[in-house]
Design a protein around this motif. Structure first.
Motif, PDB file in Angstrom:
ATOM      1  N   GLY B 441       0.827  -1.206   0.000  1.00 47.84           N
ATOM      2  CA  GLY B 441       0.000   0.000   0.000  1.00 47.84           C
ATOM      3  C   GLY B 441       0.860   1.253   0.000  1.00 47.84           C
ATOM      4  N   PRO B 442       0.211   2.418   0.092  1.00 46.42           N
ATOM      5  CA  PRO B 442       0.944   3.684   0.006  1.00 46.42           C
ATOM      6  C   PRO B 442       2.010   3.858   1.080  1.00 46.42           C
ATOM      7  CG  PRO B 442      -1.358   4.013   0.665  1.00 46.42           C
ATOM      8  CD  PRO B 442      -1.242   2.617   0.193  1.00 46.42           C
ATOM      9  N   ALA B 443       1.863   3.176   2.210  1.00 47.67           N
ATOM     10  CA  ALA B 443       2.857   3.317   3.272  1.00 47.67           C
ATOM     11  C   ALA B 443       3.859   2.170   3.248  1.00 47.67           C
ATOM     12  CB  ALA B 443       2.177   3.377   4.646  1.00 47.67           C
ATOM     13  N   GLY B 444       3.650   1.207   2.358  1.00 46.98           N
ATOM     14  CA  GLY B 444       4.565   0.064   2.306  1.00 46.98           C
ATOM     15  C   GLY B 444       5.478   0.149   1.105  1.00 46.98           C
ATOM     16  N   ASN B 445       6.157  -0.978   0.784  1.00 45.79           N
ATOM     17  CA  ASN B 445       6.844  -1.061  -0.496  1.00 45.79           C
ATOM     18  C   ASN B 445       6.956  -2.522  -0.906  1.00 45.79           C
ATOM     19  OD1 ASN B 445       9.388  -2.261   0.258  1.00 45.79           O
ATOM     20  ND2 ASN B 445       9.857  -0.296   1.234  1.00 45.79           N
ATOM     21  N   PHE B 446       7.586  -2.767  -2.038  1.00 43.53           N
ATOM     22  CA  PHE B 446       7.563  -4.099  -2.621  1.00 43.53           C
ATOM     23  C   PHE B 446       8.758  -4.948  -2.187  1.00 43.53           C
ATOM     24  CE2 PHE B 446       4.073  -3.886  -5.818  1.00 43.53           C
ATOM     25  CZ  PHE B 446       3.700  -2.572  -5.603  1.00 43.53           C
ATOM     26  N   ALA B 447       9.565  -4.437  -1.228  1.00 44.21           N
ATOM     27  CA  ALA B 447      10.805  -5.120  -0.863  1.00 44.21           C
ATOM     28  C   ALA B 447      10.554  -6.514  -0.295  1.00 44.21           C
ATOM     29  CB  ALA B 447      11.582  -4.278   0.148  1.00 44.21           C
ATOM     30  N   GLY B 448       9.494  -6.646   0.503  1.00 47.60           N
ATOM     31  CA  GLY B 448       9.291  -7.892   1.220  1.00 47.60           C
ATOM     32  C   GLY B 448       8.669  -9.013   0.405  1.00 47.60           C
ATOM     33  N   LEU B 449       8.290  -8.753  -0.835  1.00 43.87           N
ATOM     34  CA  LEU B 449       7.670  -9.799  -1.649  1.00 43.87           C
ATOM     35  C   LEU B 449       8.691 -10.878  -2.005  1.00 43.87           C
ATOM     36  CD1 LEU B 449       5.484  -7.756  -4.158  1.00 43.87           C
ATOM     37  CD2 LEU B 449       4.925  -8.554  -1.868  1.00 43.87           C
ATOM     38  N   ASN B 450       8.181 -12.066  -2.282  1.00 44.93           N
ATOM     39  CA  ASN B 450       9.091 -13.125  -2.720  1.00 44.93           C
ATOM     40  C   ASN B 450       9.565 -12.865  -4.147  1.00 44.93           C
ATOM     41  OD1 ASN B 450       7.203 -14.670  -4.659  1.00 44.93           O
ATOM     42  ND2 ASN B 450       5.969 -14.439  -2.790  1.00 44.93           N
ATOM     43  N   ASP B 451      10.656 -13.540  -4.530  1.00 39.32           N
ATOM     44  CA  ASP B 451      11.258 -13.290  -5.842  1.00 39.32           C
ATOM     45  C   ASP B 451      10.307 -13.599  -6.988  1.00 39.32           C
ATOM     46  OD1 ASP B 451      13.485 -12.430  -4.610  1.00 39.32           O
ATOM     47  OD2 ASP B 451      14.840 -13.950  -5.420  1.00 39.32           O
ATOM     48  N   THR B 452       9.552 -14.687  -6.867  1.00 38.56           N
ATOM     49  CA  THR B 452       8.628 -15.045  -7.955  1.00 38.56           C
ATOM     50  C   THR B 452       7.630 -13.917  -8.184  1.00 38.56           C
ATOM     51  OG1 THR B 452       8.785 -17.258  -7.053  1.00 38.56           O
ATOM     52  CG2 THR B 452       7.211 -16.931  -8.824  1.00 38.56           C
ATOM     53  N   ALA B 453       7.081 -13.403  -7.084  1.00 35.78           N
ATOM     54  CA  ALA B 453       6.112 -12.306  -7.202  1.00 35.78           C
ATOM     55  C   ALA B 453       6.752 -11.101  -7.873  1.00 35.78           C
ATOM     56  CB  ALA B 453       5.572 -11.930  -5.823  1.00 35.78           C
ATOM     57  N   LYS B 454       8.018 -10.830  -7.524  1.00 39.20           N
ATOM     58  CA  LYS B 454       8.684  -9.664  -8.129  1.00 39.20           C
ATOM     59  C   LYS B 454       8.843  -9.840  -9.639  1.00 39.20           C
ATOM     60  CE  LYS B 454      11.132  -8.260  -3.954  1.00 39.20           C
ATOM     61  NZ  LYS B 454      12.375  -8.452  -3.167  1.00 39.20           N
ATOM     62  N   TRP B 455       9.159 -11.056 -10.066  1.00 41.22           N
ATOM     63  CA  TRP B 455       9.294 -11.285 -11.512  1.00 41.22           C
ATOM     64  C   TRP B 455       7.941 -11.192 -12.208  1.00 41.22           C
ATOM     65  CZ3 TRP B 455      13.498 -10.706 -14.202  1.00 41.22           C
ATOM     66  CH2 TRP B 455      14.739 -10.864 -13.582  1.00 41.22           C
ATOM     67  N   ILE B 456       6.916 -11.735 -11.567  1.00 39.84           N
ATOM     68  CA  ILE B 456       5.576 -11.633 -12.163  1.00 39.84           C
ATOM     69  C   ILE B 456       5.193 -10.161 -12.327  1.00 39.84           C
ATOM     70  CG2 ILE B 456       3.110 -12.075 -11.743  1.00 39.84           C
ATOM     71  CD1 ILE B 456       3.989 -14.637 -10.252  1.00 39.84           C
ATOM     72  N   LEU B 457       5.496  -9.368 -11.298  1.00 45.55           N
ATOM     73  CA  LEU B 457       5.155  -7.947 -11.352  1.00 45.55           C
ATOM     74  C   LEU B 457       5.993  -7.209 -12.391  1.00 45.55           C
ATOM     75  CD1 LEU B 457       4.644  -7.343  -7.537  1.00 45.55           C
ATOM     76  CD2 LEU B 457       2.892  -7.122  -9.297  1.00 45.55           C
ATOM     77  N   SER B 458       7.283  -7.578 -12.503  1.00 40.77           N
ATOM     78  CA  SER B 458       8.141  -6.940 -13.513  1.00 40.77           C
ATOM     79  C   SER B 458       7.574  -7.180 -14.899  1.00 40.77           C
ATOM     80  CB  SER B 458       9.569  -7.504 -13.456  1.00 40.77           C
ATOM     81  OG  SER B 458      10.182  -7.200 -12.233  1.00 40.77           O
ATOM     82  N   ILE B 459       7.179  -8.428 -15.175  1.00 40.27           N
ATOM     83  CA  ILE B 459       6.615  -8.748 -16.489  1.00 40.27           C
ATOM     84  C   ILE B 459       5.295  -8.011 -16.690  1.00 40.27           C
ATOM     85  CG2 ILE B 459       5.690 -10.634 -17.909  1.00 40.27           C
ATOM     86  CD1 ILE B 459       7.727 -12.468 -16.400  1.00 40.27           C
ATOM     87  N   SER B 460       4.504  -7.905 -15.618  1.00 39.85           N
ATOM     88  CA  SER B 460       3.227  -7.199 -15.727  1.00 39.85           C
ATOM     89  C   SER B 460       3.423  -5.729 -16.082  1.00 39.85           C
ATOM     90  CB  SER B 460       2.444  -7.299 -14.421  1.00 39.85           C
ATOM     91  OG  SER B 460       2.222  -8.643 -14.099  1.00 39.85           O
ATOM     92  N   MET B 461       4.432  -5.087 -15.466  1.00 39.14           N
ATOM     93  CA  MET B 461       4.699  -3.677 -15.776  1.00 39.14           C
ATOM     94  C   MET B 461       5.053  -3.536 -17.250  1.00 39.14           C
ATOM     95  SD  MET B 461       6.973  -2.333 -12.576  1.00 39.14           S
ATOM     96  CE  MET B 461       7.603  -3.653 -11.583  1.00 39.14           C
TER      97      MET B 461
END
Ligand SMILES: [K+]
Ligand SMILES: [K+]
Lengths: 482, 482
Positions: B441-461
Motif C-alpha cells: 500500500g501507500p505506506a509500504g513497499n515491494f521489498a518484502g515480496l518473494n522473488d517469484t512475485a517480483k518477476w511476475i510484477l516486472s513482467i506485468s509492468m
C-alpha cells in the motif's frame, strides 16, 4: 405513450400464480403441525387477490402480441413484482423479517443468487425452507425461458447468437414461447425429480432432498442448514456436483437429445469449454488442497470438485469454508465466479460463450495486427461472429465490469471493507451467492450487513439477472418517450 | 525470416545512450564526495560498450525504414533491453541489490510504474536517487513518443484514433518520428525545468526538486524519501498536483498551443472528461476525509486532491497512508487507478478516451435496442468511431481485465493475500505504483515480496506499458513464421 396494460396483465397472472404456489408451504406447515401455516394463507390471499386484480384491471388492453418496448418492460418488471410478493411470507411468517431483509431474501431467491440474510436455517419451520426452495425453482425456470425466448429477441448481451439456433431446433416445430417453455419445463421437472431421488438415496431426508433438488437444478444455492452442504457427506457432494453441472448446461441441448440428436452436448463449444475450465480449476485446487490441508486424498478432490462446480455454475453451496484454504484458492474462487456457466441454462455471470467470443475477436485482431493484408474474422462454433453480436457481447462485458466497480464503491460507502465490497458486488451482479471474507464468505451470511448495503445488493442481483443491458435500456429517458 | 538487425541497431544505440546518461549520477556522486561513483563508471562502461557492439554488429542490416513486424519487435524489445542495463547500477552500487530486485526497480523506473523494492531511500547516495529519476524521466519521454508515433501506426489499443489527428497537426509539417520526438522533447524538458523551479520555490533542496521534477513529469512516482511526499508540506503538494495533472494531458495539445491554436486543451474531450472525473473524486474523497479524520479544512481538500491526481495520473506519490482513510477511500483509490490519464501523455492504465469510446458504443447500442429502426453510431469527438477502433479498444479492455485476473491468481499462488494480489496485479499492469494493504500500500513497499512475485510484477509492468496488445502480437507463433 407506452401501453403498460398488456405487461400488467401478464405480471398479474404471474403474481397470482406465485400466490398459488404459496399453498405448498402452507400444506407443509399444516402437515408438520408447527402452527406456522397462517402466514402462508395470509400471503397467498394477498398475492392471489392482488395479482388477479392487476390482471383484471389490465385485461381490456390485452393484444395478441407485445411490442419491443413492452417486452423490455415485461422482462424486467417481472423480476421486481415477483420478489415483492415473494417477500410476504418472510415478513408475516416465522422469520419475522423487516422489509429490507424480506425483499433481499426473496430477490436472492427468485434471481437464484442464493445469498441469505437468515440465520438459524436448521431451526426454521419446513414451510419457510420450502418457500425459499420454491422461489429459486420458479426463478430458475423463468431464467431459462427468458434466456431462450426473450433475450435473443431483445438482442441483449449477444444472446442473439442463440436465436437462429434455438429457432432452427425448436422454432419450426414449436413456434410459440409457451410451447418452448413447456418442453423446457418437462426437462426441468425431470431433472429436479431425479436430483431429489438421488439426494434421498445418499441418506438425505425426503424433505431436504426435495428442497435441495429445487435449489440445485435452479443453480440457486439456498440450503436448509447454516452449514450449507457442510452438513452432508460424500454422497450428497457427488450428487450435488453432478446436478449442478447438468443445470449449468444449455437446456436446448436436452431438448435436442430427447429429439434423438446425436451427442448435442459434446458438439457444443461452450459445453466443452465449460467442462475443460472445471477440470483445470478442480485439478489446480485439489493439488493446492492436497499440499496444504488434506493430503492427496479423496476429500481434497471432492472438496475442490464440489466447490468449484458450485461457484462456476453460480449455485453457491459451500461444503467447507474455502476462505481457510490459502490465498490461491481464495483468488481462484473469486475469479471462477466471474466466469459462469453456459447460456440458456439457469447459470449466470459473464458466461463461457461470451469469453469465447471475446477471445475469438482478440485472436482475429492480433493476427490482423501483424498481417494487415490478411482478412481475419472471429468465429464462434465455426460461424463468423457478426459485428452486431460482437458489440453486444463487448457491451455486456464492459457494463458488467464497470458495474462491479460502481457497486463496490457504493458498498464501501456504507462502511463495508474492501474485500466484502468487491466480492459482494461481484457475487450479487453474477448471481453466485457467497462472497469473500469472514462476513459474507462461504461460512458467513448477509444478515449483519447494514440496510443500505442490502438494498444495493438486492438491486445488483436484479441488474445481474437481467443481463445488465435490459436495465440500461429501461433507464434511458428516450425509452419512455412516445 | 524476420531480419532483426535493423531493430538491433536501434536498440544498440538506445542502450549506448542510456549508458551515457549514467555519467549524470557519476558526476553527482563525485560532487557529493560519497565514494559511490565507481559503480556508475563501471555500469556506464559496460552499457556503452555493449550497446555500441550491438549497434555495430547490426549496422550492416540497416534499412531506410522498418517493416511492421520489425516495428512491433522494436517497440517491445526496447522495454526489456533498457531495464536490463538500467539495473546495473542497482547491482553494482550502494543498493547492492540482487538481480531480481535490480531488474524490478529498473523496470518499475523505465515503465514509470514507480513501485520500489528499495528501503531507506532517505539514506541512499544522491547518484542512486538521481539514477532512479533519470530512468523514469527517460521512460516518460519514450512513452510519449511510442504513444504518438508507434502505437497509432501499429493500430494497437485503439490508438489509431489519434493517428489522423496527430498527423493533421504535425505530420504535414514534421513528417518524421525524429522531428515529432524533438518537438515533444522541448515541451517535456520545459515542463520538467518549470516543475523543478516550482518545487525549489516551495523549499525543496535543488537536488530533491530536480529528481522529483523528473519523476513528476514522467508520472513515474519514485520519491527520494520512504515517506514519499509525506516528507513535504502544502507547497510541494500543490506544485506536485499541478504538474502531475499537466503531465497526464495529451502532449500534442501543448504542441498545438505553441503553434498558436486556440484553447486546444479545453476542446479535447478526453481532457474535459479527465478533469471532470478528478473534480468529482476529489470532492467525494475530501468530503469523506472531512467527515472522518480532518474536519472541513484545507488539509482534507489537499490530501484528497494530491492523492487523487497522483493515482489517476498514474504517478503514485502518496502524501499519506490512505489505507487508513476508511473503506470508501480505499475502494476509490483502487478503481481510480483503473481509469488513468489521457492518451498521448506519460500516463497509463485503461485511459479516459477508451472509457469514452466504450461508453459511446454502449449508449448507441442501448438506443438501438429499443429503437431497432433507427441508426445509432458511437461518436468520439464528434466523429463516428470506426469498427476497427471499436474492436481495438474493446480488445484492450478485455485483455487488461483478464490480465488483472490472471496475474492476481499467479501472485496468490506465491502466497500473497487477496488484496495484495489483486491490487498488485492492477497497479503493475496499470503502471500506477502503490497497491493496497499494509505490504504494498501507500505506506509500504515491494521489498518484502518473494522473488517469484517480483518477476511476475516486472513482467506485468512491461505488458502494461506496451498496452497489452503489442505483447499478444509478439507471443503469437504466426508472428515469427515466414
Ligand atoms: K446462486
Ligand atoms: K507511476
Amino acid at each position: 405513450m407506452l401501453d403498460v396494460r398488456p405487461v400488467g396483465y401478464v405480471i398479474g397472472l404471474l403474481v397470482a400464480t406465485l400466490g398459488l404456489t404459496m399453498l405448498g408451504p402452507l400444506v407443509a406447515d399444516l402437515a408438520a403441525g408447527n402452527g406456522h401455516w397462517p402466514a402462508f394463507l395470509e400471503s397467498a390471499a394477498i398475492t392471489i387477490m392482488t395479482g388477479t386484480l392487476i390482471a383484471m384491471a389490465c385485461a381490456n388492453g390485452v393484444q395478441s402480441g407485445l411490442t419491443l418496448k413492452q417486452t423490455f418492460l415485461l422482462t424486467s418488471s417481472v423480476w421486481i413484482a415477483l420478489p415483492a410478493f415473494g417477500a410476504l411470507p418472510f415478513i408475516l411468517g416465522a422469520t419475522d423479517s423487516n422489509l429490507t431483509d424480506a425483499f433481499f431474501e426473496a430477490m436472492s431467491g427468485i434471481t437464484t443468487t442464493g445469498a441469505t440474510v437468515l440465520t438459524g436455517l436448521d431451526d426454521l419451520p419446513q414451510g419457510m425452507l420450502l418457500w425459499r426452495g420454491i422461489l429459486q425453482w420458479l426463478g430458475g425456470i423463468g431464467i431459462i425461458v427468458m434466456a431462450m425466448v426473450f433475450l435473443p429477441e431483445l438482442k441483449v448481451g449477444g444472446m442473439q447468437v442463440f436465436r437462429s439456433e434455438a429457432f432452427e431446433t425448436m422454432g419450426k416445430i414449436l413456434p410459440r414461447a409457451a410451447e418452448i417453455a413447456s418442453r423446457i419445463s418437462v426437462i426441468y421437472v425431470t431433472l429436479t425429480v431425479c436430483c431429489a431421488l438421488a439426494y434421498t438415496a445418499t441418506g438425505m431426508t425426503p424433505f431436504d432432498a426435495s428442497v435441495h433438488a429445487m435449489t440445485t437444478i435452479s443453480t440457486g444455492g439456498f440450503a436448509n442448514s447454516d452449514a450449507s452442504f457442510g452438513a452432508y457427506g460424500a454422497g450428497a457432494h457427488y450428487v450435488g456436483t453432478l446436478f449442478m453441472f447438468l443445470a449449468a448446461l444449455p437446456f436446448v441441448r436436452y431438448v435436442q437429445m430427447l429429439g434423438g440428436s446425436h451427442m448435442p452436448l459434446l458438439r457444443d463449444a461452450q459445453v466443452r469449454a465449460f467442462a475443460m475450465t472445471i477440470v483445470v480449476c478442480v485439478l489446480a485446487i485439489s493439488f493446492s488442497l492436497a499440499n496444504t490441508i488434506h493430503g492427496f486424498s479423496e476429500i481434497a478432490f471432492r472438496e475442490a470438485l464440489f466447490n468449484v462446480v458450485s461457484i462456476m455454475s453460480g449455485t453457491g453451496y459451500a461444503s467447507a469454508d474455502y476462505m481457510l484454504w490459502g490465498p490461491f484458492c481464495v483468488a481462484m474462487f473469486f475469479f471462477i465466479g466471474l466466469i459462469g456457466g453456459c447460456a440458456g441454462s439457469t447459470a449466470c455471470s459473464v458466461k463461457v460463450f461470451r469469453y469465447q467470443i471475446l477471445f475469438a475477436s482478440i485472436g482475429a485482431q492480433v493476427r490482423q495486427l501483424h498481417s494487415p493484408s490478411g482478412i481475419f474474422q472471429p468465429r464462434y462454433e465455426g460461424r463468423v461472429v457478426s459485428g452486431d453480436v460482437m458489440n453486444s457481447v463487448m457491451a455486456f462485458f464492459v457494463v458488467f465490469i464497470v458495474s462491479v466497480g460502481i457497486v463496490s464503491v457504493l458498498l464501501s460507502l456504507t462502511g463495508l471493507d474492501f474485500i466484502t465490497s468487491v466480492s459482494g458486488a461481484a457475487t450479487a451482479l453474477a448471481n453466485v451467492g457467497p462472497g469473500l471474507g469472514t462476513e459474507i464468505g462461504p461460512a458467513g451470511n448477509f444478515a449483519g450487513l447494514n440496510d443500505t448495503a442490502k438494498w444495493i445488493l438486492s438491486i445488483s442481483m436484479f441488474v445481474g439477472r437481467l443481463e445488465m443491458m435490459v436495465v440500461l435500456v429501461l433507464i434511458t429517458a428516450r425509452f419512455w418517450r412516445s
